[in-house]
Design an enzyme around this catalytic site. Structure first.
Site, PDB file in Angstrom:
ATOM      1  CB  SER A 164      -2.491 -27.426 -63.684  1.00 51.51           C
ATOM      2  OG  SER A 164      -2.280 -27.856 -65.114  1.00 51.51           O
ATOM      3  CG  ASP A 409      -7.893 -33.231 -67.695  1.00 52.67           C
ATOM      4  OD1 ASP A 409      -6.874 -33.918 -68.104  1.00 52.67           O
ATOM      5  OD2 ASP A 409      -7.818 -31.946 -66.283  1.00 52.67           O
ATOM      6  CG  HIS A 412      -5.518 -31.542 -64.661  1.00 52.33           C
ATOM      7  ND1 HIS A 412      -5.805 -31.343 -66.041  1.00 52.33           N
ATOM      8  CD2 HIS A 412      -4.912 -30.576 -64.642  1.00 52.33           C
ATOM      9  CE1 HIS A 412      -4.659 -30.476 -66.391  1.00 52.33           C
ATOM     10  NE2 HIS A 412      -3.809 -29.729 -65.173  1.00 52.33           N
TER      11      HIS A 412
END
Length: 430
Positions: A164, A409, A412
């Site tokens: 990702s 998070d 990311h």
């Protein structure tokens, strides 16, 4: 000896006169050349002792004026003279705040950004994280030019392969260029693993292939949430490499999924035996085996005369705020500036795995350009999606946002944001 001295009144032959004159001139020439060499040597040694010329004093000029002049000077330079990948160490430098900097796109203007990365759309209140620019110590990275990028991609396939984090770099690249492509001349095809953006006018495609370990695994899709049940097939890329063949530019990355523990269940052969056929290996050992399988595929399949191959180093995580001096901090939540300490290296990056990448690539027959984005990304504790994201396909609730220790998070990155810098470096290498 009388034959050497002509008698009085005798004429000296012309040939003798010419020989004498030539000899004399040759002696003079040797003498003056020797003097010239001595003089030159003395002069050189004196020059070495002199201090270097000082730069023109610009301190009297307003800082804004100096910045403007430098910017104008840089704009007229050919980008080949601004950036030499052999000479420029992009890993060494600092983040400089530029209040006038504006991204080439936003998560409102670009329709291709995953909601997971859309920090502004998800309610992030401040935008300072968009105005930090990476400045290497000994060179200049050209600004990202959408026109230049698409001209370099004309008639070509650019393919990102990885997890990702690599998907966010792919989305960043698409968003950086898509605005210059007319609406009817671009298209996006989203598959389960293979995503393709096409620019018809340029006969070019910018693609992403989902392969979090690069090699095969039992958890690509669907994702197995239980880390203990994940198995990596370290000896094969066959089920996915057919999608990579024919690409003109390949950009690989794999790291975060390997950081699930000190050991990784690894398999040779078929998944038919399930966990029974897997062996738990040290993560670095399994990582090396997987990268060697990838390297063998590159060396045996890729024509380096037609295809450029890149490997992007690890994208750091920042889930331990004690790393940057805040032992009681809520991970990366509420951070608004990069770390200024040049020696900073957090616990979210593995130098051991960095060495594995370096070792494997060094022994490959095919030239692979390693783009080191790790150190410059290490400083960007402020650029993560934090609580302005989604998880499991759902936006974080107000209660979850209020608990960043559990829900922020710090893996990311926001888009626009740090991955745009990665692509700026990638384009410079192209």
């Amino acid at each position: 000896m009388s034959f050497l001295v002509p008698s009085r009144g005798a004429k000296i032959p012309l040939s003798i006169i010419v020989l004498v004159l030539c000899g004399f001139m040759f002696f003079v020439l040797l003498y003056t050349e020797r003097i010239s060499l001595i003089s030159s040597s003395t002069s050189s040694s004196n020059v070495l002792k002199l201090t270097s010329c000082r730069r023109k004093d610009i301190s009297s000029k307003p800082e804004e004026k100096v910045r403007e002049e430098r910017s104008q000077n840089m704009n007229v330079l050919d980008d080949r003279f601004e950036f030499d990948p052999e000479e420029c160490n992009v890993a060494a430098g600092k983040w400089v705040y530029n209040s006038s900097a504006e991204p080439l796109y936003t998560d409102e203007s670009c329709p291709y950004i995953d909601r997971q990365f859309s920090c502004m759309k998800n309610g992030r209140p401040e935008t300072d994280y968009l105005r930090w620019e990476w400045q290497p110590d000994d060179c200049t990275i050209p600004r990202f030019s959408p026109k230049l990028a698409m001209n370099k991609l004309r008639g070509k396939r650019l393919l990102f392969v990885g997890d990702s984090l690599q998907r966010s770099q792919w989305e960043s690249f698409v968003c950086l260029v898509e605005s210059i492509i007319p609406q009817g001349e671009k298209s996006m095809k989203l598959g389960q693993k293979h995503f393709v953006f096409k620019a018809k006018e340029y006969n070019a495609s910018i693609e992403f292939y989902w392969a979090p370990y690069i090699v095969e695994s039992n958890t690509d899709l669907p994702v197995i949430l239980d880390l203990k049940k994940r198995i990596v097939k370290v000896d094969s890329v066959e089920d996915r490499s057919k999608y990579w063949e024919g690409a003109d530019i390949l950009v690989f990355n794999t790291y975060v999924w390997w950081m699930s523990g000190l050991r990784m269940k690894s398999l040779w052969g078929s998944f038919g035996n399930g966990e029974g056929g897997a062996e738990a290996l040290d993560t670095a050992v399994a990582y090396r085996l997987a990268l060697k399988t990838w390297a063998n595929w590159v060396d045996s399949t890729v024509d380096s005369n037609k295809t450029k191959v890149f490997f992007t180093t690890m994208s750091p995580t920042h889930s331990r705020s004690a790393d940057w001096g805040k032992p009681n901090g809520p991970k990366c939540f509420n951070e608004t500036e990069p770390v200024k300490d040049k020696s900073f290296w957090g616990t979210g990056s593995s130098k051991e795995l960095m060495k594995v990448v370096s070792s494997v690539v060094k022994h490959m027959a095919t030239h692979v350009t390693v783009i080191n984005i790790t150190q410059l990304s290490e400083y960007r504790i402020d650029a993560h999606t934090s609580v302005y994201t989604e998880t499991g396909g759902k936006m974080l609730t107000a209660e979850e946002r209020a608990d960043p220790m559990r829900h922020a998070d710090c893996i990311h990155w926001c888009l626009p944001g740090l991955p745009d810098t990665w692509n700026r470096i990638l384009l410079a290498h192209l």
